[in-house]
Design an enzyme around this catalytic site. Structure first.
Site, PDB file in Angstrom:
ATOM      1  N   HIS A  79      22.344  74.718  92.852  1.00 19.33           N
ATOM      2  CA  HIS A  79      22.703  75.780  93.798  1.00 19.33           C
ATOM      3  C   HIS A  79      23.423  75.145  94.982  1.00 19.33           C
ATOM      4  O   HIS A  79      23.117  74.029  95.375  1.00 19.33           O
ATOM      5  CB  HIS A  79      21.435  76.506  94.270  1.00 19.33           C
ATOM      6  CG  HIS A  79      21.709  77.815  94.939  1.00 19.33           C
ATOM      7  ND1 HIS A  79      21.886  78.988  94.253  1.00 19.33           N
ATOM      8  CD2 HIS A  79      21.839  78.136  96.257  1.00 19.33           C
ATOM      9  CE1 HIS A  79      22.106  79.978  95.096  1.00 19.33           C
ATOM     10  NE2 HIS A  79      22.084  79.490  96.328  1.00 19.33           N
ATOM     11  N   SER A  92      15.657  81.874 101.255  1.00 18.91           N
ATOM     12  CA  SER A  92      16.572  82.601 100.373  1.00 18.91           C
ATOM     13  C   SER A  92      16.832  81.807  99.089  1.00 18.91           C
ATOM     14  O   SER A  92      16.663  82.318  97.976  1.00 18.91           O
ATOM     15  CB  SER A  92      17.893  82.848 101.134  1.00 18.91           C
ATOM     16  OG  SER A  92      18.932  83.198 100.261  1.00 18.91           O
ATOM     17  N   LYS A 119      14.736  82.368  95.055  1.00 16.46           N
ATOM     18  CA  LYS A 119      15.463  82.664  93.796  1.00 16.46           C
ATOM     19  C   LYS A 119      15.249  81.574  92.770  1.00 16.46           C
ATOM     20  O   LYS A 119      14.997  81.827  91.602  1.00 16.46           O
ATOM     21  CB  LYS A 119      16.981  82.695  94.025  1.00 16.46           C
ATOM     22  CG  LYS A 119      17.532  83.737  94.867  1.00 16.46           C
ATOM     23  CD  LYS A 119      19.050  83.798  94.723  1.00 16.46           C
ATOM     24  CE  LYS A 119      19.812  82.869  95.640  1.00 16.46           C
ATOM     25  NZ  LYS A 119      19.785  83.192  97.049  1.00 16.46           N
ATOM     26  N   ARG A 157      21.833  89.755 105.866  1.00 10.81           N
ATOM     27  CA  ARG A 157      22.237  88.546 106.619  1.00 10.81           C
ATOM     28  C   ARG A 157      23.751  88.385 106.576  1.00 10.81           C
ATOM     29  O   ARG A 157      24.362  87.924 107.536  1.00 10.81           O
ATOM     30  CB  ARG A 157      21.536  87.309 106.046  1.00 10.81           C
ATOM     31  CG  ARG A 157      20.063  87.241 106.441  1.00 10.81           C
ATOM     32  CD  ARG A 157      19.335  86.145 105.684  1.00 10.81           C
ATOM     33  NE  ARG A 157      19.902  84.847 105.905  1.00 10.81           N
ATOM     34  CZ  ARG A 157      20.138  83.942 104.933  1.00 10.81           C
ATOM     35  NH1 ARG A 157      19.842  84.221 103.682  1.00 10.81           N
ATOM     36  NH2 ARG A 157      20.645  82.787 105.218  1.00 10.81           N
ATOM     37  N   ASP A 170      15.048  88.675  98.347  1.00  9.63           N
ATOM     38  CA  ASP A 170      16.279  87.974  98.716  1.00  9.63           C
ATOM     39  C   ASP A 170      17.493  88.873  98.517  1.00  9.63           C
ATOM     40  O   ASP A 170      18.437  88.838  99.309  1.00  9.63           O
ATOM     41  CB  ASP A 170      16.445  86.672  97.911  1.00  9.63           C
ATOM     42  CG  ASP A 170      17.665  85.884  98.392  1.00  9.63           C
ATOM     43  OD1 ASP A 170      17.765  85.666  99.611  1.00  9.63           O
ATOM     44  OD2 ASP A 170      18.524  85.526  97.576  1.00  9.63           O
TER      45      ASP A 170
HETATM   46  N1  URA Z   1      22.803  80.490  99.418  1.00 10.39           N
HETATM   47  C1  URA Z   1      21.752  81.328  99.303  1.00 10.39           C
HETATM   48  O1  URA Z   1      21.343  81.674  98.209  1.00 10.39           O
HETATM   49  N2  URA Z   1      21.168  81.755 100.422  1.00 10.39           N
HETATM   50  C2  URA Z   1      21.564  81.385 101.631  1.00 10.39           C
HETATM   51  O2  URA Z   1      20.969  81.799 102.606  1.00 10.39           O
HETATM   52  C3  URA Z   1      22.672  80.512 101.767  1.00 10.39           C
HETATM   53  C4  URA Z   1      23.281  80.087 100.619  1.00 10.39           C
END
Ligand code: URA
Length: 451
Positions: free
Chosen positions: A82, A183, A187, A168, A161
């Site tokens: 990620h 966040s 996930k 956000r 999220d």
């Molecule tokens: N990626 C995410 O999934 N969440 C964030 O807050 C920033 C980047």
């Protein structure tokens, strides 16, 4: 509990209990707390911060807001990657099929565009027919069938999220280490992973502008992974200029197809090989004892092992196996596989506008944030929560840092459908390019590894 009291407490810099956070998050998800109170809470958390216990409690609540995949029965290791958010960051779209082509299961839950950065989901949804909203069961089935699936947060998986991320995006509350940690990790921990590699961006186009804050974010993410028994490695990388040659959804998918056909830009290739080599390293460390997989949380890779993994990754590009996996991904998730042979089937903007170099010289800098904001203004991202995204618009970069130009050369091309924000976007792209008399010193893309 009274949501106003909880917001007030955070506004005044006090520490919230796990019960207060629980009451707020469940009230929000249950519909008792409206978006405007959630937005106020996010701003208070952004300004006053959350301590380690609050961050851990929020992450756990957000994780438990939905279901968690259990992939224990799978023979292959389950690893994901990620990014904390970049401009032109299309790494996931090429890396996931490459790693899956090497017998690693990749259950990727991604996000949409966030602030000036692009989102993997918006990019994938520019592919005609591609569905990112698979149900829990379909997500699981796709993983069993193809060893790879790429979806978004849903009402089943990471719903907290899904809702908070969208708020956000449009309330200037992204750049917060605790909120980003909760966040991302809520996930990723829902994916039933053995290992996770994080691309923590720093620089002009990143949410963490300086190295210290990027390092603090990396530590927070890695520590959260460790607490849940997921071997997590963070790679801190430079995000001063956009990655690759395109910014914008379908433009980036086109670039990904070219990449998987062996036509890669150096910066994108370097990122993909570095992040992928750590994913494969963790996968190889994953042992399966009596049906239970685990990874040693302390083991460190040697240079030689990482180099071997880079060669494996290049191998699946050269053999065409990564491209075949990408086609399998398209077929499993409803995307039109014909785009691979015929990228002209992807959405194309109605108009283009070249931006010309004002003078002869060398590109000494290309400001990723300005390019990201310009792409967002053209419609590649959102200014309001329910704004539609235009899949076709964006920017192609004909020149990048270190390359030479003559006066009047087109350094970039804007692809647009709507003229509303065109002049602002044009001005930003002009300003994004710095031109000097000599090429700048090359900068390192990979800054630091936090294991
Ligand atoms: N990626 C995410 O999934 N969440 C964030 O807050 C920033 C980047």
């Amino acid at each position: 509990m009274n949501p106003v009291e909880i917001i007030r407490k955070k506004r005044d810099g006090l520490v919230l209990t796990a019960e207060e956070l629980d009451s707020f998050i469940s009230g929000f998800l249950g519909g008792d707390i409206p978006d405007y109170q959630a937005a106020a809470f996010l701003m208070a958390a952004y300004l006053k911060g959350l301590d380690d216990n609050e961050t851990a409690a929020l992450t756990d609540l957000m994780l438990r807001s939905g279901k968690r995949l259990d992939l224990a029965e799978m023979e292959s290791p389950v690893i994901d990657k990620h990014s904390t958010g970049g401009v032109g960051d299309k790494v996931s779209i090429v890396l996931a099929p490459m790693v899956a082509a090497l017998e690693v299961v990749v259950p990727m839950i991604s996000g949409r565009a966030l602030g000036h950065t692009g989102g993997t989901l918006d990019k994938l949804e520019s592919i005609p027919g591609f569905r990112t909203n698979l149900s829990f069961i379909d997500f699981r089935n796709a993983l069993w069938e193809a060893g790879l699936a790429m979806i978004g947060q849903t009402d089943d998986i990471a719903p907290a999220d899904r809702r908070l991320y969208a708020l956000r995006d449009v309330t200037a509350t992204v750049e917060s280490i605790p909120l980003i940690t909760a966040s991302i990790m809520s996930k990723k921990l829902a994916e039933g992973l053995d290992g996770l590699v994080l691309d923590v961006k720093t620089g002009k186009g990143a949410f963490m502008k300086d190295r210290e804050s990027a390092e603090a974010l990396a530590m927070s993410l890695v520590e959260t992974g460790r607490r849940y028994g997921v071997r997590t490695i963070a790679v801190i990388t430079s995000m001063d200029e956009p990655i690759g040659r395109t910014v914008g959804n379908s433009l980036e998918v086109r670039e990904c197809i070219n990449f998987l056909k062996g036509r890669a830009d150096d910066d994108l290739l370097e990122l993909v090989l570095t992040l992928g080599s750590y994913m494969l390293f963790i996968a190889e460390e994953c042992v399966n004892l009596e049906g239970k997989r685990s990874v040693d949380m302390e083991v460190e890779p040697s240079e030689a092992r990482l180099e071997e993994k880079r060669i494996n990754l290049e191998g699946v590009i050269n053999s065409g196996k990564a491209l075949e996996k990408f086609v399998e991904l398209l077929e499993t998730q409803g995307g039109n596989p014909e785009i691979v042979a015929n990228p002209g089937l992807l959405p194309v903007a109605g108009n283009i506008l070249p931006i010309e170099a004002p003078r002869k010289g060398y590109i000494t800098g290309l400001d990723a944030e300005k390019i990201g904001v310009a792409a967002m203004l053209l419609g590649a991202g959102r200014l309001k929560k329910d704004d539609p995204v235009d899949p076709a618009v964006g920017i192609t970069l004909n020149r990048k840092t270190g390359e030479d130009v003559d006066a009047g050369d087109p350094v970039a091309v804007l692809h647009y459908n709507d003229e509303r924000n065109l002049s602002e976007a044009k001005e930003l792209v002009r300003e994004a390019f710095s031109i000097g008399d000599a090429p700048p010193e090359p900068k390192e893309m990979i800054i630091k590894i936090i294991t």
